[in-house]
Design a protein around this motif. Structure first.
Motif, mmCIF file in Angstrom:
data_model
loop_
_atom_site.group_PDB
_atom_site.id
_atom_site.type_symbol
_atom_site.label_atom_id
_atom_site.label_comp_id
_atom_site.label_asym_id
_atom_site.label_seq_id
_atom_site.Cartn_x
_atom_site.Cartn_y
_atom_site.Cartn_z
ATOM 1 N N LEU A 246 0.665 -0.953 -0.160
ATOM 2 C CA LEU A 246 -0.134 -0.114 -0.428
ATOM 3 C C LEU A 246 1.078 0.708 -0.237
ATOM 4 N N VAL A 247 0.697 2.126 -1.595
ATOM 5 C CA VAL A 247 1.756 3.372 -1.539
ATOM 6 C C VAL A 247 0.691 4.602 -1.161
ATOM 7 N N ASN A 248 1.263 5.309 -0.670
ATOM 8 C CA ASN A 248 1.043 6.758 -0.611
ATOM 9 C C ASN A 248 1.666 7.451 -1.958
ATOM 10 N N PRO A 249 0.946 7.995 -3.237
ATOM 11 C CA PRO A 249 2.089 8.798 -4.122
ATOM 12 C C PRO A 249 2.400 9.543 -3.268
ATOM 13 N N ASP A 250 4.042 9.681 -4.814
ATOM 14 C CA ASP A 250 4.441 11.715 -3.971
ATOM 15 C C ASP A 250 3.183 12.330 -4.100
ATOM 16 N N HIS A 251 2.876 13.595 -3.459
ATOM 17 C CA HIS A 251 2.119 14.457 -4.114
ATOM 18 C C HIS A 251 2.770 16.244 -3.476
ATOM 19 N N PRO A 252 2.515 17.530 -4.595
ATOM 20 C CA PRO A 252 3.299 18.440 -3.021
ATOM 21 C C PRO A 252 2.552 18.894 -1.855
ATOM 22 N N ARG A 253 3.163 19.619 -1.101
ATOM 23 C CA ARG A 253 2.661 19.908 0.051
ATOM 24 C C ARG A 253 1.224 20.961 -0.388
ATOM 25 N N GLY A 254 0.476 20.222 0.850
ATOM 26 C CA GLY A 254 -0.595 21.573 1.037
ATOM 27 C C GLY A 254 -0.600 22.462 1.984
ATOM 28 N N GLU A 255 -1.348 22.784 2.657
ATOM 29 C CA GLU A 255 -2.171 23.716 4.185
ATOM 30 C C GLU A 255 -1.127 23.254 5.156
ATOM 31 N N GLU A 256 0.323 21.980 4.923
ATOM 32 C CA GLU A 256 0.686 21.765 6.161
ATOM 33 C C GLU A 256 1.850 22.271 6.320
ATOM 34 N N ALA A 257 2.365 22.409 7.704
ATOM 35 C CA ALA A 257 3.439 23.150 7.502
ATOM 36 C C ALA A 257 4.666 22.850 8.421
ATOM 37 N N GLY A 258 5.503 23.003 8.269
ATOM 38 C CA GLY A 258 6.724 22.616 9.472
ATOM 39 C C GLY A 258 7.234 21.723 8.226
#
Length: 303
Positions: free
Chosen positions: A72-84
């Motif tokens: 089960l792989v979560n594909p790479d994706h750009p940063r969203g609203e996450e900080a740090g």
């Protein structure tokens, strides 16, 4: 005339007691080593089982089947609203036993934790088997379809038993460690809490794709049947595990302004590489774009 009979070589104090204690510690050490109870021996056994190489199932028709071994792989994706901190790359769902209890006990304590790791190498701690919710052997080999209830099992190397991906409603005493959302664990108890459902990625086409075969190595959303929460990887929340620094996995549906699941809810059921059994389809070179030749001709590049 009195003479001083004491010198540097004379033993004074409780030296005899120290000698007996040292001999007792040595006997205890040798006894534990013979039984395999030393901390370093237990540590090696745990890592040998959980990090052992595995072979994924190869999909011949492009679909996922009951009984297949996948990651089960979560594909790479750009940063969203996450900080740090934000971990980039393809993250793989892995089992993460407790750091202290894994070294003190000869068997994995239940329930066992989960995390997401930056690796795509199939091994004992990240290779899951797709199982029928009825545990029937007749379903092995049949195609998994959107909307069907299925289970995800992983073999615990210490006892050769099956652990199931499970979740339940959040309570004050039971939640994920960092986000305090619904917890996802591995358990050896077979129940309705182990059932999941594959959902088509595009919400506008989900009704049309209901009952269609689930494609291998394609993005989808995995929902928990009992709580209707989607499996999510929180790349901005790090955890300290037995194998190092990894990120949290929870069951929570993250929706954007269009009521569509965010990339942290996207997963892929990754199968094996038909050219090399020790790798995955993600290791295959990506084919060139279909319009590459037209673009090169427009730019005046000889092909």
């Amino acid at each position: 005339m009195a003479q001083n009979l004491y010198g540097p070589g004379v033993r004074m104090g409780n030296w005899n007691e120290d000698v007996y204690l040292e001999e007792e510690r040595m006997r205890d050490f040798l006894e534990k080593r013979e039984k395999g109870e030393l901390l370093i021996q237990r540590n090696r056994r745990v890592k040998k089982n959980l990090l052992r190489p595995m072979e994924l199932s190869v999909s011949k028709d492009g679909f996922v089947h009951y009984g297949d071994k996948v990651m089960l792989v979560n594909p790479d994706h750009p940063r969203g609203e996450e900080a740090g901190m934000f971990l980039e790359g393809d993250l793989c769902l892995c089992m993460s036993p407790d750091e202290v209890k894994a070294q003190l006990l000869d068997e994995l304590e239940m329930p066992c934790g989960l995390s997401a790791v930056l690796t795509t190498v199939p091994m004992g701690r990240n290779t899951f088997t797709i199982l029928s919710d009825s545990r029937s052997s007749d379903a092995v080999g049949q195609v998994l379809r959107y909307g069907q209830s299925f289970c995800l099992g992983i073999e615990a190397g210490l006892e050769c038993k099956m652990l199931y991906l499970s979740s339940d409603h959040r309570t004050l005493l039971k939640s994920s460690k960092k986000s305090w959302l619904q917890e996802v664990i591995l358990t050896d108890e077979a129940s309705h809490l182990n059932c999941w459902q594959a959902t088509f990625l595009d919400p506008q086409l989900r009704l049309e794709y209901e009952g269609f075969p689930v494609g291998a190595n394609e993005k989808l959303v995995i929902y928990h049947r009992q709580t209707n929460r989607a499996l999510a990887a929180h790349r901005h929340l790090s955890l300290r595990t037995y194998f190092g620094k990894e990120v949290e996995v929870a069951a929570h549906t993250h929706l954007d302004s269009h009521r569509v699941e965010k990339p942290k809810n996207h997963w892929m059921l990754v199968t094996g590489n038909p050219r090399d059994k020790s790798t995955t389809v993600l290791d295959l070179p990506k084919p060139p774009a279909e319009d590459t030749r037209a673009v090169e001709q427009a730019m005046g590049i000889n092909t």
